[in-house]
Design an enzyme around this catalytic site. Structure first.
Site, short mmCIF file in Angstrom:
data_model
loop_
_atom_site.label_atom_id
_atom_site.label_comp_id
_atom_site.label_asym_id
_atom_site.label_seq_id
_atom_site.Cartn_x
_atom_site.Cartn_y
_atom_site.Cartn_z
N GLU A 1 95.32 90.88 9.56
CA GLU A 1 94.35 91.94 9.88
C GLU A 1 95.01 93.23 10.33
O GLU A 1 96.20 93.29 10.67
CB GLU A 1 93.35 91.44 10.91
CG GLU A 1 94.01 91.05 12.20
CD GLU A 1 93.30 91.59 13.40
OE1 GLU A 1 92.92 92.78 13.38
OE2 GLU A 1 93.13 90.82 14.34
N LYS B 1 87.98 101.42 14.00
CA LYS B 1 87.91 99.96 14.10
C LYS B 1 86.62 99.47 13.43
O LYS B 1 85.53 99.87 13.83
CB LYS B 1 87.93 99.58 15.59
CG LYS B 1 87.80 98.10 15.89
CD LYS B 1 87.91 97.86 17.39
CE LYS B 1 87.42 96.48 17.77
NZ LYS B 1 87.40 96.28 19.23
N VAL C 1 88.84 90.88 13.08
CA VAL C 1 88.78 89.52 12.54
C VAL C 1 87.56 89.37 11.64
O VAL C 1 87.65 88.85 10.52
CB VAL C 1 88.77 88.47 13.67
CG1 VAL C 1 88.43 87.09 13.12
CG2 VAL C 1 90.13 88.43 14.36
N ASP D 1 77.76 90.85 25.55
CA ASP D 1 78.83 91.49 24.79
C ASP D 1 79.65 90.39 24.12
O ASP D 1 80.63 89.90 24.67
CB ASP D 1 79.70 92.37 25.70
CG ASP D 1 80.72 93.17 24.89
OD1 ASP D 1 80.86 92.91 23.68
OD2 ASP D 1 81.38 94.05 25.48
N SER E 1 81.60 89.26 20.64
CA SER E 1 82.19 89.79 19.41
C SER E 1 81.52 89.20 18.18
O SER E 1 81.22 87.99 18.14
CB SER E 1 83.68 89.46 19.38
OG SER E 1 84.24 89.86 18.15
N ASP F 1 83.06 88.58 15.69
CA ASP F 1 84.06 87.64 15.17
C ASP F 1 83.51 86.21 15.14
O ASP F 1 83.76 85.47 14.19
CB ASP F 1 85.32 87.62 16.06
CG ASP F 1 86.18 88.85 15.91
OD1 ASP F 1 85.86 89.73 15.08
OD2 ASP F 1 87.19 88.94 16.65
N LYS G 1 91.27 86.33 23.21
CA LYS G 1 92.12 87.17 24.06
C LYS G 1 91.92 86.87 25.54
O LYS G 1 90.83 86.53 25.97
CB LYS G 1 91.88 88.64 23.72
CG LYS G 1 92.69 89.01 22.46
CD LYS G 1 92.45 90.38 22.00
CE LYS G 1 91.04 90.42 21.52
NZ LYS G 1 90.71 91.29 20.49
N1 PSU Z 1 94.50 90.08 18.25
C1 PSU Z 1 95.41 90.85 18.88
N2 PSU Z 1 95.08 92.16 19.06
C2 PSU Z 1 93.88 92.70 18.63
C3 PSU Z 1 92.95 91.86 17.96
C4 PSU Z 1 93.31 90.55 17.80
O1 PSU Z 1 96.47 90.38 19.28
O2 PSU Z 1 93.64 93.89 18.82
C5 PSU Z 1 91.61 92.46 17.48
C6 PSU Z 1 90.99 91.65 16.36
O3 PSU Z 1 90.81 92.52 15.27
C7 PSU Z 1 89.65 91.19 16.88
C8 PSU Z 1 89.31 92.30 17.81
O4 PSU Z 1 88.71 91.01 15.87
O5 PSU Z 1 90.57 92.52 18.48
C9 PSU Z 1 88.16 91.92 18.74
O6 PSU Z 1 87.58 93.07 19.21
P1 PSU Z 1 86.19 92.99 20.01
O7 PSU Z 1 86.51 92.30 21.28
O8 PSU Z 1 85.77 94.43 20.21
O9 PSU Z 1 85.23 92.24 19.14
MN MN Z 2 83.15 93.38 22.24
#
Ligand code: PSU
Ligand code: MN
Length: 297
Positions: free
Chosen positions: A22, A84, A104, A134, A136, A138, A155
């Site tokens: 990605e 993004k 993702v 909140d 994701s 994903d 994460k």
């Molecule tokens: N893994 C990492 N760094 C990142 C991501 C994943 O080590 O920045 C990204 C991926 O693209 C994932 C996104 O889909 O963070 C999730 O963002 P959010 O929490 O806004 O859904």
């Molecule tokens: Mn989010």
């Protein structure tokens, strides 16, 4: 139009292994120049393992599966040029002819449309702490698409227990790579037990075939712990996450994860850990992609 790089198209046509990578991790997850170095290291890990890497992004309105090195560099240097984009946002960039780094969910959708079943990233999005709403996209995208995502769990700054609950409700199969404990991104341990431990790529490949073929089901998450040498102790991580969350207090929505990551990446050991875990995921994803391509018909 989806533009598949020649090398990727040739591999797909011949049934040879391909691993999707990605671009949000590159454009918004890590600082320049470490992001470019990491993007190249991910591709190199896939090649070393015997598969073709396909880094995915939207470039000037074109959904691209597999980027040349000049485009990878543009993505890494691009900053704001590459917004993004989750799966929901892809159409905006495509219709307007603009560029987007795919998360993702966005990457998984495009990989699936291109016929790729194995995808490696760093950490999945999930449920943010203190805000059960909140969540994701994903998680939902993974549930809907027949794709394997290899990641180091979600994460570290997310609400991991709630993220796991949500995955379960959505029917995502969660597997631990040689572990019975959910990894926690920078750390190998989270205290969250996993029901399914897997020990070989071949075993995972056979599960994918059962899910995607026989059962017609959606995604699988293979949670792969960061290598020991790069792992950071959980309490050390917790302190920095608390600081980073305070610093990102006013930031919500899509900008939230990048803001927290940017703060965390100022710690050299966390930046190094993020790179190391992503490369390990690419390595393991490649093993699985190779085993999946080798399954008898
Ligand atoms: N893994 C990492 N760094 C990142 C991501 C994943 O080590 O920045 C990204 C991926 O693209 C994932 C996104 O889909 O963070 C999730 O963002 P959010 O929490 O806004 O859904
Ligand atoms: Mn989010």
């Amino acid at each position: 139009m989806i533009r598949i790089a020649d090398e990727v198209a040739a591999a797909l046509a011949a049934g040879r292994p391909v691993v999707a990578l990605e671009s949000t991790l590159v454009a918004h997850g890590l600082p320049f120049p470490q992001n470019l170095e990491t993007a190249r290291a991910l591709e190199a890990a896939v090649r070393t393992g015997g598969a073709i890497p396909a880094t995915i992004a939207v470039v000037d309105g074109e959904a691209r599966i597999g980027l040349d090195d000049a485009t990878l560099e543009r993505l890494a240097r691009g900053g704001r040029e590459f917004v993004k984009a989750g799966a929901a946002d892809l159409a905006v960039a495509i219709a307007r002819g603009s560029s987007a780094a795919t998360t993702v969910s966005g990457t998984a959708l495009l990989a699936h449309r291109a016929g790729i079943a194995v995808f490696a990233t760093g950490g999945l999005g999930g449920v943010h702490r203190g805000d059960d709403d909140d969540v994701s996209h994903d998680l939902v995208a993974l549930a809907e698409l027949p794709i394997l995502v290899v990641c180091a769990g979600a994460k570290a700054f997310l609400d991991l227990p709630r993220t796991v609950e949500r995955l379960e409700s959505l029917g995502v199969l969660l597997l631990g790579w040689r572990t019975r404990e959910l990894p926690a991104f920078y750390s190998r341990e989270s205290g969250i037990a996993l029901e399914h431990r897997v020990d070989s790529a071949d075993e995972v490949a056979r599960m994918l075939r059962a899910r995607f073929g026989l059962l017609g089901q959606g995604g699988v998450l293979l949670a792969c712990p960061i290598p020991d040498a790069a792992a950071v102790a959980p309490d050390f991580v917790a302190d920095f996450v608390a600081d980073a969350e305070t610093a990102a207090a006013g930031v919500s929505g899509k900008a939230r994860s990048p803001a927290i990551l940017a703060k965390l990446a100022r710690r050299p050991e966390l930046l190094h850990a993020n790179r190391a875990l992503a490369v390990e995921n690419a390595r393991v994803a490649t093993e699985v992609a190779v085993a999946y391509a080798a399954l008898p018909a």
